[in-house]
Design a protein around this motif. Structure first.
Motif, PDB file in Angstrom:
ATOM      1  N   LYS A  14      54.966   3.935  33.885  1.00 35.95           N
ATOM      2  CA  LYS A  14      54.556   3.377  32.595  1.00 35.95           C
ATOM      3  C   LYS A  14      54.794   1.870  32.538  1.00 35.95           C
ATOM      4  O   LYS A  14      54.036   1.138  31.897  1.00 35.95           O
ATOM      5  N   THR A  18      51.992  -0.808  31.759  1.00 31.74           N
ATOM      6  CA  THR A  18      52.212  -1.817  30.720  1.00 31.74           C
ATOM      7  C   THR A  18      51.794  -3.196  31.208  1.00 31.74           C
ATOM      8  O   THR A  18      51.159  -3.975  30.486  1.00 31.74           O
ATOM      9  N   LEU A  23      49.861  -5.079  27.988  1.00 34.32           N
ATOM     10  CA  LEU A  23      50.494  -4.829  26.695  1.00 34.32           C
ATOM     11  C   LEU A  23      51.610  -5.836  26.475  1.00 34.32           C
ATOM     12  O   LEU A  23      51.885  -6.253  25.343  1.00 34.32           O
ATOM     13  N   ARG A 162      48.406   2.587  20.246  1.00 35.38           N
ATOM     14  CA  ARG A 162      49.322   1.944  21.193  1.00 35.38           C
ATOM     15  C   ARG A 162      49.519   0.464  20.846  1.00 35.38           C
ATOM     16  O   ARG A 162      50.593  -0.089  21.052  1.00 35.38           O
ATOM     17  N   VAL A 168      53.302  -3.389  19.481  1.00 37.46           N
ATOM     18  CA  VAL A 168      53.045  -2.567  20.665  1.00 37.46           C
ATOM     19  C   VAL A 168      53.995  -1.380  20.672  1.00 37.46           C
ATOM     20  O   VAL A 168      55.157  -1.495  20.257  1.00 37.46           O
ATOM     21  N   LEU A 170      55.338   1.165  23.359  1.00 39.32           N
ATOM     22  CA  LEU A 170      55.364   1.272  24.816  1.00 39.32           C
ATOM     23  C   LEU A 170      55.837   2.618  25.334  1.00 39.32           C
ATOM     24  O   LEU A 170      55.674   2.914  26.513  1.00 39.32           O
TER      25      LEU A 170
END
Length: 518
Positions: A14, A18, A23, A162, A168, A170
């Motif tokens: 993840k 990201t 993000l 998201r 954001v 996460l």
């Protein structure tokens, strides 16, 4: 410990997503909406993994809702956590009850509105770029059920986004159970909010009363609902264009311009599978996409891969073309065996003079003389033929047809020895077809001088592709003559049209017939 490793692996995956999805970008300043609960503590550690890699600046902000009698414990925890982790912290107080009364709103909604407003004010005040909240997968599912029960449009069922403005989220793909287990194994403390156990709020009732019943029906219901949320989001992102029937050859999928015109490839894949009586689930579709498609939804056109669909059916991607095949259990076992151990069943047939042998969908014949060919050869329907002449100075002892082996090489004129595996890949032969292709190999005995000459003049010092064994008659050599009908060695000459008519009667012919093309 094994579960922790899986969660840590998921965290790393993840984190990479990201970064890839931007993000969070390099040198950004991130303000964490920090409650001190397990989600926000886990979020801090998640972001802390990225801190050095992206040169981030991280701070935390706690919002006091003035609704709980034990808030001083929260404040103490926040300050101690900030000190232990050397992170700046901010505390803001809001009057939820007053806001709810004045605006005739529920405490739940009033708290949410004031909380976001307060965090945004702090962000602006300290000059930070983004706000990170600790919403997890359970929160997303709760939101979905909450809106579904209240009545909402498809757009509302997209649940928690998201990204929204400069906010954001996460850790949306982590279940609460994963977060709690991870923190427990790391001996990390966090605040337990006693109001979460009260069912006065709708979300608490869903979490504490409805979800346990769902778990009795399906323990993995959260993942199932989350998959539906993702599908709804995908459909919204794909746009309103109508989907046509799925092209079974998938040629459209290989063209990026066509991709832009037809965005809903999952729908097209679903239609394709249904046309072939394949049971469809979101999980299966997602697994196929992860296996067969690039991130930009273009079908992979390199190599070959297959996916088991159930009921002896396989979806195969052969260099950018999709097809569904059915295999019996017997064939499946043999295919699995071959994939693991090469041609472990070692099928070998001796090719005798003036006789034919059947090899799957091939028919292979060796003629000692041209006259034998002219008197006995008969072309068969639905069979394509390739004709070869053995070079005049070949004195073979035996020719065999066999399955391929690891390390096989063929000596190609002017190119030297080439790996058979590389040839099959270049010719785009799918891996499940390779073990059924005939390798035609000759054996011969040569004296030491002949071998030395062969080594010096032909091999020119390269690694040996032939096999050599000492024997009473001299040195036994094995050399591949052809790889099916797609690549032939320096020991053969390919014949075209009327070439056979021009041959001397003593010429030896090798004929490979193949049914219905490759």
């Amino acid at each position: 410990m094994e579960k922790v490793k899986k969660i840590e692996k998921k965290i790393l995956e993840k984190l990479q997503k990201t970064i890839e999805n931007r993000l969070i970008v390099e040198k950004e300043k991130i303000l964490i909406a920090f409650s001190g609960g397990p989600d926000s503590v886990f979020l801090y550690y998640f972001l802390n993994f990225l801190k050095s890699r992206l040169s981030l600046e991280i701070s935390i902000v706690y919002i006091n809702h003035n609704l709980r009698y034990d808030v001083e414990n929260d404040l103490k925890f926040v300050k101690e956590f900030a000190a232990e982790n050397s992170v700046d912290y901010y505390i803001e107080s809001i009057d939820v009850k007053k806001h709810a009364k004045e605006n005739k709103k529920s405490l739940e909604l009033a708290a949410r509105e004031l909380r976001y407003k307060a965090v945004e004010n702090i962000r602006k005040k300290i000059g930070y770029d983004k706000i990170a909240t600790g919403h997890n997968l359970d929160d997303n599912v709760e939101t979905f059920i909450f809106r579904l029960l209240r009545g909402t449009s498809i757009n509302g069922l997209k649940s928690i986004p998201r990204v929204r403005d400069n906010i954001v989220r996460l850790i949306l793909e982590f279940e609460k159970s994963e977060i709690l287990y991870f923190l427990k194994q790391k001996n990390q403390k966090y605040i337990i909010d006693y109001t979460n156990a009260e069912n006065d709020y709708t979300r608490n009732f869903i979490r504490n009363k409805i979800f346990p019943d769902f778990e009795k029906i399906n323990p993995s219901f959260r993942q199932k609902v989350y998959a539906l949320i993702e599908e709804i989001n995908d459909r919204e992102a794909a746009g309103p264009e109508k989907i046509e029937n799925f092209d079974k050859t998938s040629e459209m999928l290989k063209n990026e311009k066509e991709l832009e015109k037809n965005l809903r490839w999952k729908d097209k894949l679903v239609q394709f599978l249904k046309q072939n009586d394949v049971e469809v689930s979101r999980e299966k579709i997602n697994q196929i996409f992860d296996s067969f498609f690039y991130k930009n939804r273009i079908l992979k056109n390199k190599g070959s891969k297959e996916f088991y669909l159930g009921k002896d059916k396989f979806l195969q991607n052969q260099y950018g073309n999709l097809r569904i095949v059915k295999k019996s259990n017997k064939n499946n076992n043999r295919t699995k065996k071959n994939e693991n151990f090469g041609s472990s069943y070692d099928k070998v047939k001796v090719l005798k003079k003036n006789q034919s042998i059947e090899w799957y969908n091939y028919k292979i014949t060796l003629y000692e003389k041209v006259s034998d060919f002219k008197t006995s050869f008969v072309k068969e329907e639905n069979m394509s033929y390739t004709f070869f002449k053995l070079v005049d100075d070949i004195d073979y002892k035996k020719i065999v047809v066999r399955s391929r082996k690891d390390g096989d090489r063929i000596f190609v004129k002017k190119l030297g020895h080439k790996k058979v595996k590389k040839i099959l890949i270049d010719e785009k032969i799918s891996k499940w077809e390779r073990d059924f292709m005939p390798i035609i190999e000759m054996e011969t005995f040569e004296n030491q001088d002949c071998v030395k000459k062969f080594w010096n003049e032909e091999m020119k010092g390269e690694k040996l592709g032939s096999e050599f064994q000492n024997g009473k008659k001299g040195i036994k050599m094995k050399e591949i003559l052809t790889v099916s009908d797609i690549k032939f060695s320096k020991f053969l000459e390919k014949l075209y049209n009327n070439d056979i008519e021009k041959l001397e009667n003593t010429s030896k012919l090798l004929i490979i017939g193949r049914k219905n093309g490759r």
